[in-house]
Scaffold this motif. Structure first.
Motif, PDB file in Angstrom:
ATOM      1  N   LYS A 147       0.172   2.286  -8.049  1.00  0.00           N
ATOM      2  CA  LYS A 147      -1.092   2.825  -7.924  1.00  0.00           C
ATOM      3  C   LYS A 147      -1.056   4.035  -6.665  1.00  0.00           C
ATOM      4  O   LYS A 147      -0.628   3.139  -5.969  1.00  0.00           O
ATOM      5  CB  LYS A 147      -2.458   1.169  -7.816  1.00  0.00           C
ATOM      6  CG  LYS A 147      -2.153   0.846  -9.076  1.00  0.00           C
ATOM      7  CD  LYS A 147      -3.499  -0.143  -8.628  1.00  0.00           C
ATOM      8  CE  LYS A 147      -2.943  -1.171  -9.433  1.00  0.00           C
ATOM      9  NZ  LYS A 147      -2.229  -2.682  -9.517  1.00  0.00           N
ATOM     10  N   HIS A 148      -2.348   4.846  -6.527  1.00  0.00           N
ATOM     11  CA  HIS A 148      -1.933   5.840  -4.925  1.00  0.00           C
ATOM     12  C   HIS A 148      -3.465   5.806  -5.103  1.00  0.00           C
ATOM     13  O   HIS A 148      -4.113   6.230  -4.844  1.00  0.00           O
ATOM     14  CB  HIS A 148      -1.793   6.979  -5.358  1.00  0.00           C
ATOM     15  CG  HIS A 148      -0.058   6.722  -5.659  1.00  0.00           C
ATOM     16  ND1 HIS A 148       0.685   6.085  -5.482  1.00  0.00           N
ATOM     17  CD2 HIS A 148       0.308   7.939  -7.000  1.00  0.00           C
ATOM     18  CE1 HIS A 148       2.502   6.263  -5.616  1.00  0.00           C
ATOM     19  NE2 HIS A 148       2.268   7.317  -6.903  1.00  0.00           N
ATOM     20  N   PRO A 206       1.649   9.499  -2.013  1.00  0.00           N
ATOM     21  CA  PRO A 206       2.287  10.645  -3.045  1.00  0.00           C
ATOM     22  C   PRO A 206       1.957  11.415  -1.711  1.00  0.00           C
ATOM     23  O   PRO A 206       1.536  11.203  -0.406  1.00  0.00           O
ATOM     24  CB  PRO A 206       0.233  10.844  -3.624  1.00  0.00           C
ATOM     25  CG  PRO A 206      -0.850   9.715  -3.462  1.00  0.00           C
ATOM     26  CD  PRO A 206       0.589   8.888  -2.365  1.00  0.00           C
ATOM     27  N   LEU A 207       2.800  13.421  -1.789  1.00  0.00           N
ATOM     28  CA  LEU A 207       2.842  13.751  -0.319  1.00  0.00           C
ATOM     29  C   LEU A 207       1.718  14.356   0.061  1.00  0.00           C
ATOM     30  O   LEU A 207       0.445  14.694  -0.515  1.00  0.00           O
ATOM     31  CB  LEU A 207       3.738  14.797  -1.331  1.00  0.00           C
ATOM     32  CG  LEU A 207       5.172  14.459  -0.856  1.00  0.00           C
ATOM     33  CD1 LEU A 207       5.677  15.487  -0.756  1.00  0.00           C
ATOM     34  CD2 LEU A 207       5.274  13.645   0.367  1.00  0.00           C
ATOM     35  N   ILE A 262       6.427   7.741   3.536  1.00  0.00           N
ATOM     36  CA  ILE A 262       6.578   9.200   3.873  1.00  0.00           C
ATOM     37  C   ILE A 262       4.902   9.322   5.088  1.00  0.00           C
ATOM     38  O   ILE A 262       5.224   9.928   6.752  1.00  0.00           O
ATOM     39  CB  ILE A 262       6.607  10.173   3.118  1.00  0.00           C
ATOM     40  CG1 ILE A 262       6.422  12.012   3.715  1.00  0.00           C
ATOM     41  CG2 ILE A 262       5.472  10.475   2.383  1.00  0.00           C
ATOM     42  CD1 ILE A 262       8.207  12.044   3.223  1.00  0.00           C
ATOM     43  N   TYR A 263       4.444   8.045   5.180  1.00  0.00           N
ATOM     44  CA  TYR A 263       3.094   7.467   5.530  1.00  0.00           C
ATOM     45  C   TYR A 263       2.516   6.075   4.952  1.00  0.00           C
ATOM     46  O   TYR A 263       3.410   6.137   3.951  1.00  0.00           O
ATOM     47  CB  TYR A 263       2.089   9.031   5.484  1.00  0.00           C
ATOM     48  CG  TYR A 263       1.636   9.465   4.228  1.00  0.00           C
ATOM     49  CD1 TYR A 263       0.345   8.519   3.877  1.00  0.00           C
ATOM     50  CD2 TYR A 263       2.367  10.502   3.086  1.00  0.00           C
ATOM     51  CE1 TYR A 263      -0.336   8.341   2.889  1.00  0.00           C
ATOM     52  CE2 TYR A 263       1.001  10.369   2.113  1.00  0.00           C
ATOM     53  CZ  TYR A 263       0.038   9.269   1.742  1.00  0.00           C
ATOM     54  OH  TYR A 263      -0.261   9.912   0.726  1.00  0.00           O
ATOM     55  N   GLY A 288       3.890  19.725  -5.269  1.00  0.00           N
ATOM     56  CA  GLY A 288       4.202  19.793  -3.505  1.00  0.00           C
ATOM     57  C   GLY A 288       5.201  19.178  -3.096  1.00  0.00           C
ATOM     58  O   GLY A 288       5.976  18.923  -2.368  1.00  0.00           O
ATOM     59  N   THR A 289       5.444  18.312  -4.535  1.00  0.00           N
ATOM     60  CA  THR A 289       6.782  16.640  -3.459  1.00  0.00           C
ATOM     61  C   THR A 289       7.578  17.782  -4.512  1.00  0.00           C
ATOM     62  O   THR A 289       9.317  17.280  -3.414  1.00  0.00           O
ATOM     63  CB  THR A 289       6.281  15.979  -4.846  1.00  0.00           C
ATOM     64  OG1 THR A 289       5.197  14.848  -4.527  1.00  0.00           O
ATOM     65  CG2 THR A 289       7.399  14.662  -4.834  1.00  0.00           C
TER      66      THR A 289
END
Ligand SMILES: C[S@@+](CC[C@H](N)C(=O)[O-])C[C@H]1O[C@@H](n2cnc3c(N)ncnc32)[C@H](O)[C@@H]1O
Length: 721
Positions: free
Chosen positions: A160-161, A202-203, A123-124, A241-242
């Motif tokens: 991992k984010h 993550p969004l 998504i990004y 958010g997700t």
């Protein structure tokens, strides 16, 4: 670039052997039994295969790209042999060569006539920016034939984010969408190229930028176990958010691909907890809720979402009884009409008898409402019902005989030609289209206003048309299906679903919503300033010509495929009808009679972040027809900072408001400079610096335009006779 080692230069027998093997493979790429996991048709029926993740269709190295293309064709051909309808492609990773990725997908489209190609897309992707120079590819071995060891670090490291959601910049959010936009453009917006949205990152907190995915053909959602968090009991759930994003995305009816669910990341629920949770999100999504709600527009419109319909022409054509029956199911429209008539009756001077004309009575629902309103207001009413459809006139005769009796007189014929025995107090009509005036209410009422007493009123008293720029690859493809010009120069009635409004709140007049969706023009009745002949009819139709030039702020990059059109009407006082997205809930909630209008564009128009869109629209007429023409231009505003664009490679930002209309130097405001930090956007601006139109006075740089659509009403028009 990797140069293929030549035998002479290397002088190495091993290299020659590998090289020969590579050439043999390039000549006839094929699998051996132990290289595949599926061989039978029945096994293939239930799988959604993913092409090898190590394929580098957008590699910087020519040979790697070339061989990745051959390897993809090999995999696709085998999938096609097994009758597989969709294959998921590895994510694009390298903006500078993403056109090559698109070209290879286009080749697959040509070679395999039915298969869908779904581009997996995070998504990004922060990695795109961190490694502009060296995209995060795994290596292929020296002969260009893949080895399975290399993979996308971004996806491999999905557990991992590194980025907190709130840190995601506009540029990072644009980057993957920009790559997708190149791929689908290279593939000429082929409907068989779809998206697999990868929710591994993550969004972001700035959720409105996610709206753009509503307009894209999302076929699958890739959801790793690592995207889930544990609730208090230890079961996997998604962050708020997700959850919200996935619920919104249910309009696409996507297939979910859950990965890593057996990895034991969450202690409770086991593997089945993940799909159960996704099912729960599906059930509680707005689209599922709305379709279950009795009487909702969504339930009424089942099967019509994003379906292009030709607008009705009730003046030129005679409507069918079933069409009237559909109108009459609307619980709100007639309620509001009755309320407006009631209030008008109460407000009329205390005359003995109030005369009403229902102009365009159809099968008579408004006649009944007039009688009811009269009873409620305790006023004696007499009604003339005028209708030009001879078939509906039979139903009117039946209702007069059975229900209405002497309180109603029926008059057959066109309201612009018939005469009434006496002047009337109130002229009631419902001749409105989705864009207000597009079913020729202005022209018909011009012919009926002469029935009014000098202090008589019209219900509706006025109506306005509204526009907003829209992105929807689905509608774009549907409009050009007819292949000829007509398909893309005709306004359609559509119940929008997979669409995204591109305009934002900045700029324009009218407050928050007023700048996203803007008013084009208004019609009022009665209008006293029109020159009429001896019978009270206008000499020409020139007073019904209209035009509007609207300026929209575009906060996030997107592709415009058309314009959405809406109407609002004031029936009487504060009673109205509205399909305007921001007002309809307040004015006429759950009204079913009108879906919006869609004005398509022949070619999509790319709009960068923080750009300005100017839309021009005209309502034009001759003695036989009325039609609309539409056109759009996009600009980057020019202000304090400046950007110097010399060549494709040399893009830099300098200080001060410098400006030159003769060179390739253009000045842009700071927000745009920020956006230009994103290299895909620069790539949009810089290839044709010499052709940029520079307008120092208005402080904008023109960057794109559409054709003028429907000139002279050549493709679509509304008949006046
Ligand atoms: C949208 S329908 C509305 C019908 C009805 N009033 C209702 O609300 O269900 C418009 C009606 O006006 C009629 N109509 C349109 N133009 C007309 C004209 N110039 N003269 C008389 N009737 C007309 C059409 O035949 C049609 O029955």
């Amino acid at each position: 670039m990797c140069i293929m080692p030549s035998a002479g230069a290397a002088g190495n027998e091993e290299v020659i052997v590998v090289e020969k093997a590579a050439e043999a493979w390039r000549q006839s790429p094929s699998f051996l039994l132990d290289e595949v996991t599926i061989t039978r048709l029945d096994e293939a029926e239930i799988v959604v295969p993913m092409a090898s993740d190590w394929l580098q269709l957008d590699a910087t190295d020519d040979w790697i790209r070339h061989d990745s293309g051959i390897a993809l064709q090999q995999e696709v051909a085998y999938a096609s042999y097994l009758n597989i309808p969709t294959i998921i492609l590895p994510p694009p990773r390298n903006r500078s060569h993403v056109a090559s990725y698109g070209r290879i997908v286009n080749e697959c489209l040509r070679n395999i006539p039915y298969m869908h190609f779904s581009v997996r897309l995070p998504i990004y992707d922060p990695a795109v920016f961190k490694s502009k120079e060296s995209p995060p590819h795994g290596d292929l071995n020296s002969n260009g034939i893949s080895t399975a060891q290399a993979s996308s670090p971004k996806l491999a490291s999905s557990q991992k984010h590194p980025l907190k959601p709130s840190k995601v910049s506009e540029g990072e959010l644009n980057a993957t969408w920009e790559m997708w936009d190149v791929i689908r453009t290279v593939c000429d917006n082929n409907a068989r190229v779809t998206l697999t949205l990868d929710l591994t990152p993550p969004l972001p907190a700035n959720a409105n930028v996610l709206d753009r995915w509503a307009a894209e053909p999302v076929q699958h959602i890739f959801l790793p176990a690592s995207a889930f968090i544990a609730n208090v009991k230890g079961y996997p759930v998604l962050p708020k958010g997700t959850q919200a994003f996935i619920r919104q995305t249910m309009i696409h009816h996507p297939t979910f691909i859950l990965s890593g669910v057996d990895s034991g990341v969450h202690t409770m629920g086991g593997e089945s907890a993940y799909p159960q949770y996704v099912k729960h999100l599906e059930k509680t999504s707005p689209v599922a809720q709305a379709t279950k709600t009795e009487g909702s527009v969504e339930q009424f419109a089942q099967g019509y979402q994003d379906y292009l319909q030709n607008p009705l022409q009730p003046l030129m054509d005679n409507l069918q009884s079933i069409t009237y029956q559909t109108f009459e199911q609307d619980p709100i429209k007639y309620h509001n009409y009755e309320e407006a008539i009631y209030r008008a009756l109460v407000d009329r001077p205390d005359r003995e008898r109030i005369v009403i004309c229902v102009a365009g009575a159809g099968r008579g629902p408004l006649v009944s409402r007039c009688l009811k309103a009269g009873q409620r207001a305790n006023r004696e009413t007499f009604i003339y019902a005028v209708e030009k459809n001879p078939n509906a006139f039979v139903t009117l005769q039946y209702r007069k005989a059975k229900e209405w009796g002497s309180s109603v007189e029926l008059i057959a014929g066109d309201m612009r030609r018939v005469e009434l025995p006496e002047p009337v107090d109130i002229l009631v009509s419902e001749l409105l289209g989705s864009f207000g005036d597009n079913e020729l209410s202005p022209e018909c009422l011009d012919g009926a206003i002469r029935f009014l007493k000098p202090d008589g009123i019209s219900i509706p008293s006025s109506y306005t048309a509204h526009l907003t720029p829209l992105s929807s690859s689905k509608l774009y493809n549907a409009a050009r299906e007819s292949k000829d010009l007509r398909g893309v120069e005709t306004p359609y009635v559509v119940m929008f679903q997979n669409v995204n409004i591109l305009s934002g709140d900045g700029g324009g007049a009218g407050g928050r919503c007023g700048s996203r969706i803007q008013e084009c023009w208004e019609f009022e009745h009665p209008r006293k300033d029109v020159t009429v002949n001896g019978r009270g009819l206008p000499l020409t139709n020139s007073h019904n010509v209209r035009s509007a030039k609207l300026t929209f702020h575009i906060p996030h990059a997107g592709v415009m495929h058309g314009l959405a059109g809406y109407f609002e009407a004031i029936l009487y006082s504060d009673v109205g009808l509205s399909i305007h997205p921001c007002h309809k809930e307040r004015v006429s909630k759950d009204m079913l009679s009108w879906f919006p209008l869609f004005f398509p564009f022949r070619e999509p128009l790319y709009l960068p972040s923080n750009s300005e869109l100017q839309v021009s629209i005209w309502r034009l007429t001759n003695e036989r027809q009325v039609w609309y023409e539409w056109y759009a231009e996009s600009f980057l505003p020019v202000a304090n900072a400046s950007l110097r664009i010399d060549t494709a490679e040399d893009v830099g930002v300098s200080e001060g408001p410098s400006f030159s209309s003769t060179s390739t130097h253009v000045a842009v405001p700071s927000p745009v400079v920020d956006a230009l930090d994103v290299f895909p956007l620069v790539a949009r601006v810089e290839p044709r610096p010499g052709s940029m139109e520079v307008t120092p006075a208005s402080g904008v740089v023109k960057i794109g335009q559409t054709a003028l659509h429907n000139p002279g009403g050549r493709s679509s028009w509304i008949g006046l006779t």
